[in-house]
Design a protein around this motif. Structure first.
Motif, PDB file in Angstrom:
ATOM      1  N   VAL A   1       0.837  -1.197   0.000  1.00 35.57           N
ATOM      2  CA  VAL A   1       0.000   0.000   0.000  1.00 35.57           C
ATOM      3  C   VAL A   1       0.876   1.253   0.000  1.00 35.57           C
ATOM      4  O   VAL A   1       1.664   1.456   0.933  1.00 35.57           O
ATOM      5  N   PRO A   2       0.767   2.097  -1.014  1.00 31.32           N
ATOM      6  CA  PRO A   2       1.472   3.385  -0.982  1.00 31.32           C
ATOM      7  C   PRO A   2       0.908   4.235   0.144  1.00 31.32           C
ATOM      8  O   PRO A   2      -0.301   4.459   0.217  1.00 31.32           O
ATOM      9  N   ALA A   3       1.774   4.720   1.032  1.00 31.81           N
ATOM     10  CA  ALA A   3       1.276   5.272   2.298  1.00 31.81           C
ATOM     11  C   ALA A   3       1.740   6.686   2.602  1.00 31.81           C
ATOM     12  O   ALA A   3       1.606   7.143   3.734  1.00 31.81           O
ATOM     13  N   ASN A   4       2.280   7.396   1.627  1.00 34.70           N
ATOM     14  CA  ASN A   4       2.646   8.788   1.885  1.00 34.70           C
ATOM     15  C   ASN A   4       1.423   9.656   2.171  1.00 34.70           C
ATOM     16  O   ASN A   4       1.497  10.597   2.958  1.00 34.70           O
ATOM     17  N   ARG A   5       0.312   9.358   1.483  1.00 39.57           N
ATOM     18  CA  ARG A   5      -0.924  10.126   1.661  1.00 39.57           C
ATOM     19  C   ARG A   5      -1.859   9.316   2.556  1.00 39.57           C
ATOM     20  O   ARG A   5      -2.299   8.227   2.175  1.00 39.57           O
ATOM     21  N   ASN A   6      -2.175   9.847   3.721  1.00 36.97           N
ATOM     22  CA  ASN A   6      -2.975   9.100   4.685  1.00 36.97           C
ATOM     23  C   ASN A   6      -4.338   8.700   4.132  1.00 36.97           C
ATOM     24  O   ASN A   6      -4.841   7.612   4.410  1.00 36.97           O
ATOM     25  N   TRP A   7      -4.966   9.569   3.357  1.00 35.65           N
ATOM     26  CA  TRP A   7      -6.314   9.278   2.867  1.00 35.65           C
ATOM     27  C   TRP A   7      -6.303   8.151   1.844  1.00 35.65           C
ATOM     28  O   TRP A   7      -7.238   7.352   1.789  1.00 35.65           O
ATOM     29  N   VAL A   8      -5.225   8.068   1.055  1.00 38.33           N
ATOM     30  CA  VAL A   8      -5.085   6.943   0.119  1.00 38.33           C
ATOM     31  C   VAL A   8      -4.839   5.657   0.901  1.00 38.33           C
ATOM     32  O   VAL A   8      -5.474   4.630   0.666  1.00 38.33           O
ATOM     33  N   ARG A   9      -3.910   5.726   1.844  1.00 43.77           N
ATOM     34  CA  ARG A   9      -3.562   4.568   2.672  1.00 43.77           C
ATOM     35  C   ARG A   9      -4.780   4.009   3.390  1.00 43.77           C
ATOM     36  O   ARG A   9      -5.040   2.793   3.341  1.00 43.77           O
ATOM     37  N   ASN A  10      -5.536   4.875   4.041  1.00 43.54           N
ATOM     38  CA  ASN A  10      -6.673   4.408   4.840  1.00 43.54           C
ATOM     39  C   ASN A  10      -7.758   3.780   3.971  1.00 43.54           C
ATOM     40  O   ASN A  10      -8.327   2.741   4.332  1.00 43.54           O
ATOM     41  N   LEU A  11      -8.054   4.410   2.840  1.00 35.30           N
ATOM     42  CA  LEU A  11      -9.072   3.842   1.964  1.00 35.30           C
ATOM     43  C   LEU A  11      -8.612   2.509   1.393  1.00 35.30           C
ATOM     44  O   LEU A  11      -9.390   1.548   1.338  1.00 35.30           O
ATOM     45  N   ALA A  12      -7.341   2.432   0.999  1.00 33.88           N
ATOM     46  CA  ALA A  12      -6.826   1.186   0.436  1.00 33.88           C
ATOM     47  C   ALA A  12      -6.881   0.051   1.449  1.00 33.88           C
ATOM     48  O   ALA A  12      -7.335  -1.058   1.142  1.00 33.88           O
ATOM     49  N   VAL A  13      -6.446   0.313   2.680  1.00 29.60           N
ATOM     50  CA  VAL A  13      -6.445  -0.735   3.702  1.00 29.60           C
ATOM     51  C   VAL A  13      -7.872  -1.141   4.054  1.00 29.60           C
ATOM     52  O   VAL A  13      -8.168  -2.330   4.233  1.00 29.60           O
ATOM     53  N   SER A  14      -8.771  -0.172   4.145  1.00 29.22           N
ATOM     54  CA  SER A  14     -10.167  -0.516   4.449  1.00 29.22           C
ATOM     55  C   SER A  14     -10.757  -1.387   3.352  1.00 29.22           C
ATOM     56  O   SER A  14     -11.550  -2.293   3.631  1.00 29.22           O
ATOM     57  N   ALA A  15     -10.377  -1.142   2.103  1.00 30.87           N
ATOM     58  CA  ALA A  15     -10.857  -1.973   0.997  1.00 30.87           C
ATOM     59  C   ALA A  15     -10.324  -3.396   1.109  1.00 30.87           C
ATOM     60  O   ALA A  15     -11.051  -4.371   0.852  1.00 30.87           O
ATOM     61  N   ILE A  16      -9.067  -3.525   1.501  1.00 27.54           N
ATOM     62  CA  ILE A  16      -8.463  -4.855   1.646  1.00 27.54           C
ATOM     63  C   ILE A  16      -9.161  -5.648   2.748  1.00 27.54           C
ATOM     64  O   ILE A  16      -9.524  -6.812   2.574  1.00 27.54           O
ATOM     65  N   VAL A  17      -9.360  -5.012   3.902  1.00 23.13           N
ATOM     66  CA  VAL A  17      -9.979  -5.697   5.041  1.00 23.13           C
ATOM     67  C   VAL A  17     -11.438  -6.032   4.724  1.00 23.13           C
ATOM     68  O   VAL A  17     -11.907  -7.154   4.983  1.00 23.13           O
TER      69      VAL A  17
END
Length: 274
Positions: free
Chosen positions: A234-250
């Motif tokens: 997960v590219p994680a420099n941008r918190n909003w991208v990181r959080n949405l991506a991880v929530s999609a995975i879970v």
């Protein structure tokens, strides 16, 4: 933007055994996601779905979900956990943060403390760092000989396979930040009194080992990415991208598990409450 959380999750899922070059992965990648405001609304929707699915998982009481977060210092493990799991019932979710092992833990094999923290049936377990520290910091700092840590990749694979075979699904997520972004976050910790407790001068020593950690992570991602326990990058420099991506995975994993609320062993139609 992908049509569903499962599509986004699949884009971030690493192919088992494939070599990863982290210097070729952009930590600033927005993954073609919508603007930040839209992403936050999508995150909230995923959080609600995760909460509902967790309740079903808890009621079903047959399987568990283990979410493993790995990242460099200031990589966002705490923030991601707060954002993605903000809606879950605490009695069905447990977070374990693995620090340097204690004397008791060192007296056992390296997986002993990990196995003790594995979630029970019906639970979601979240690991803030994990057994992978024993092929990362242990390797980079030379805490054990190479012949010891190099065997641990296969030992980890067998351990994770055992968990999956006995009902614990595993999602492993590497939060990828850039060296410049880490510097900004460390400066912010020093400058903000409420965050200084998170900083240690040892963080600077680890920062100086950046290249060694990148190589260690690349090996862990390649050698311990399996069909039953895949890695997600997960590219994680941008918190909003990181959080949405991880929530999609879970969310995608829980939907795949599709936990079912058990039918009562009694007849609801004959129950009368006066």
């Amino acid at each position: 933007m992908p049509d569903s959380p499962s599509e986004l999750a699949e884009r971030l899922r690493l192919k088992p055994g494939k070599r990863v070059r982290l210097d070729e992965v952009d930590p600033d990648d927005t993954l073609d996601l919508p603007r930040k405001e839209q992403a936050l609304r999508a995150l909230e929707k995923n959080v609600q779905h995760i909460a509902a699915l967790q309740e079903r998982l808890f009621a079903e009481h047959r399987r568990a979900l283990l979410v493993v977060f790995q990242a460099l210092d200031a990589g966002g493990k705490d923030g991601t956990t707060r954002a993605v799991f903000s809606g879950v019932n605490p009695q069905g979710c447990r977070v374990t943060s693995f620090k340097a092992p204690t004397a008791e833990e060192l007296a056992h094999d390296f997986l002993w403390r990990i196995h003790r923290a594995v979630p029970g049936r019906g639970e979601i377990g979240i690991f803030n760092r994990s057994h992978y520290e024993d092929v990362l910091v242990v390797r980079v700092d030379g805490l054990v000989p190479k012949k010891v840590w190099s065997r641990r990749y296969e030992q980890i694979n067998r351990f994770e396979r055992q968990l999956v075979d006995t009902g614990t699904e595993i999602v492993k997520i590497f939060l990828h930040i850039s060296r410049d972004e880490q510097a900004e976050r460390l400066r912010d910790r020093i400058a903000t009194p409420e965050k200084r407790w998170k900083f240690s001068p040892d963080d600077l020593r680890k920062r100086a080992q950046w290249g060694d950690y990148m190589k260690a992570y690349e090996d862990a991602l390649r050698r311990c990415g399996t069909e039953q326990a895949p890695w997600y990058l997960v590219p994680a420099n941008r918190n909003w991208v990181r959080n949405l991506a991880v929530s999609a995975i879970v969310r995608s994993k829980l939907e795949e598990m599709d936990p079912q609320v058990p039918e009562p062993k009694w007849d609801p139609s004959v129950i009368v409450i006066e």
